[in-house]
Design an enzyme around this catalytic site. Structure first.
Site, PDB file in Angstrom:
ATOM      1  N   ARG A  59       0.797  -1.029  -0.190  1.00 27.64           N
ATOM      2  CA  ARG A  59      -0.213  -0.037  -0.037  1.00 27.64           C
ATOM      3  C   ARG A  59       0.883   1.176   0.178  1.00 27.64           C
ATOM      4  O   ARG A  59       1.883   1.368   0.791  1.00 27.64           O
ATOM      5  CB  ARG A  59      -0.863  -0.201   1.351  1.00 27.64           C
ATOM      6  CG  ARG A  59      -1.829  -1.341   1.322  1.00 27.64           C
ATOM      7  CD  ARG A  59      -2.940  -1.114   2.440  1.00 27.64           C
ATOM      8  NE  ARG A  59      -3.646  -2.208   2.642  1.00 27.64           N
ATOM      9  CZ  ARG A  59      -4.949  -1.843   2.433  1.00 27.64           C
ATOM     10  NH1 ARG A  59      -5.534  -0.961   1.996  1.00 27.64           N
ATOM     11  NH2 ARG A  59      -5.997  -3.220   2.532  1.00 27.64           N
ATOM     12  N   HIS A  62       1.920   7.384  -0.442  1.00 29.95           N
ATOM     13  CA  HIS A  62       0.753   8.361  -0.397  1.00 29.95           C
ATOM     14  C   HIS A  62       1.161   9.641   0.552  1.00 29.95           C
ATOM     15  O   HIS A  62       1.869   9.262   1.352  1.00 29.95           O
ATOM     16  CB  HIS A  62      -0.571   7.832   0.229  1.00 29.95           C
ATOM     17  CG  HIS A  62      -1.026   6.586  -0.439  1.00 29.95           C
ATOM     18  ND1 HIS A  62      -1.495   5.527   0.336  1.00 29.95           N
ATOM     19  CD2 HIS A  62      -1.170   5.956  -1.657  1.00 29.95           C
ATOM     20  CE1 HIS A  62      -1.975   4.417  -0.363  1.00 29.95           C
ATOM     21  NE2 HIS A  62      -1.534   4.778  -1.553  1.00 29.95           N
ATOM     22  N   TYR A 132      -3.775   3.660  11.937  1.00 26.36           N
ATOM     23  CA  TYR A 132      -3.239   5.006  11.522  1.00 26.36           C
ATOM     24  C   TYR A 132      -3.847   6.139  12.378  1.00 26.36           C
ATOM     25  O   TYR A 132      -5.115   6.099  12.044  1.00 26.36           O
ATOM     26  CB  TYR A 132      -3.237   5.470   9.889  1.00 26.36           C
ATOM     27  CG  TYR A 132      -3.047   4.393   8.978  1.00 26.36           C
ATOM     28  CD1 TYR A 132      -2.023   4.823   7.928  1.00 26.36           C
ATOM     29  CD2 TYR A 132      -3.767   3.086   8.800  1.00 26.36           C
ATOM     30  CE1 TYR A 132      -1.553   4.000   7.042  1.00 26.36           C
ATOM     31  CE2 TYR A 132      -3.507   2.466   7.815  1.00 26.36           C
ATOM     32  CZ  TYR A 132      -2.294   2.846   6.600  1.00 26.36           C
ATOM     33  OH  TYR A 132      -2.188   2.012   5.770  1.00 26.36           O
ATOM     34  N   LYS A 167      -4.452   2.042  -8.608  1.00 23.03           N
ATOM     35  CA  LYS A 167      -4.240   3.157  -8.142  1.00 23.03           C
ATOM     36  C   LYS A 167      -2.723   3.309  -7.906  1.00 23.03           C
ATOM     37  O   LYS A 167      -1.929   4.202  -8.387  1.00 23.03           O
ATOM     38  CB  LYS A 167      -5.086   3.974  -7.273  1.00 23.03           C
ATOM     39  CG  LYS A 167      -4.853   5.424  -6.907  1.00 23.03           C
ATOM     40  CD  LYS A 167      -6.126   5.976  -5.785  1.00 23.03           C
ATOM     41  CE  LYS A 167      -5.930   7.092  -5.534  1.00 23.03           C
ATOM     42  NZ  LYS A 167      -6.900   7.590  -4.397  1.00 23.03           N
TER      43      LYS A 167
END
Length: 182
Positions: A59, A62, A132, A167
């Site tokens: 992941r 970002h 998170y 993405k």
């Protein structure tokens, strides 16, 4: 809590100060006052949880742009992950440098991710669960990302990637993003 600053200024590894007795232990995982004393942003706007089915799931990477840059406090509460951050602050002496930290349910370690750092992780176990605490609200119009395998960073992920979102697999490479206004 024990705060250890990494080679990337403002990024900290946070270990628990466990107090044991016959029942087990108690430890504080967050304290706004202690965070502020270490120069860290103590705001928690959102808490997120991710669960990952497969070992090798990736992941990231970002981050969010001004005016909604976000800090993160990342902790693995089940299984294990390899967590990576990249300094995206243009005026920083460690601009484009990265570190990787193993966060596991056993070591109970957390990573504090400052504003303007790209963040991502790879699961080292099936069933890894990550919490998170995020210092700003998610703002899709300000979201950015970098390709996990961008040669500009040369991140050595510990495993082959078994799962990744479309993405995340198609974020631009750093030098492509410069030309498209990211």
């Amino acid at each position: 809590m024990q705060f250890t600053e990494t080679k990337l200024k403002g990024a900290f590894i946070i270990d628990l100060a466990e107090r044991f007795d016959q029942r087990g232990f108690f430890a504080r995982t967050f304290c706004a006052k202690e965070f502020a004393e270490h120069g860290l942003k103590p705001t928690v706007a959102q808490c997120n949880l991710s669960f990952n089915y497969k070992k090798g799931t990736l992941r990231g990477m970002h981050y969010q742009m001004v005016p909604v840059t976000e800090t993160k406090l990342v902790r693995c509460v089940q299984g294990a992950i390899y967590d990576v951050i990249v300094d995206m602050r243009p005026n920083s002496p460690t601009y484009l440098s990265h570190i990787g930290v193993e966060l596991t349910a056993e070591n109970r370690r957390a990573l504090y991710v400052p504003d303007m750092f790209a963040h991502g992780y790879q699961t080292l176990t099936a069933g890894a669960e990550v919490i998170y605490q995020v210092g700003e609200f998610y703002a899709p119009g300000h979201e950015r990302g970098l390709r996990y395998n961008d040669p500009a960073f040369d991140i050595e992920w510990p495993l082959p990637v078994s799962e990744i979102s479309a993405k995340d697999a198609t974020w631009p490479f750093l030098f492509e993003s410069v030309f498209v206004g990211v």
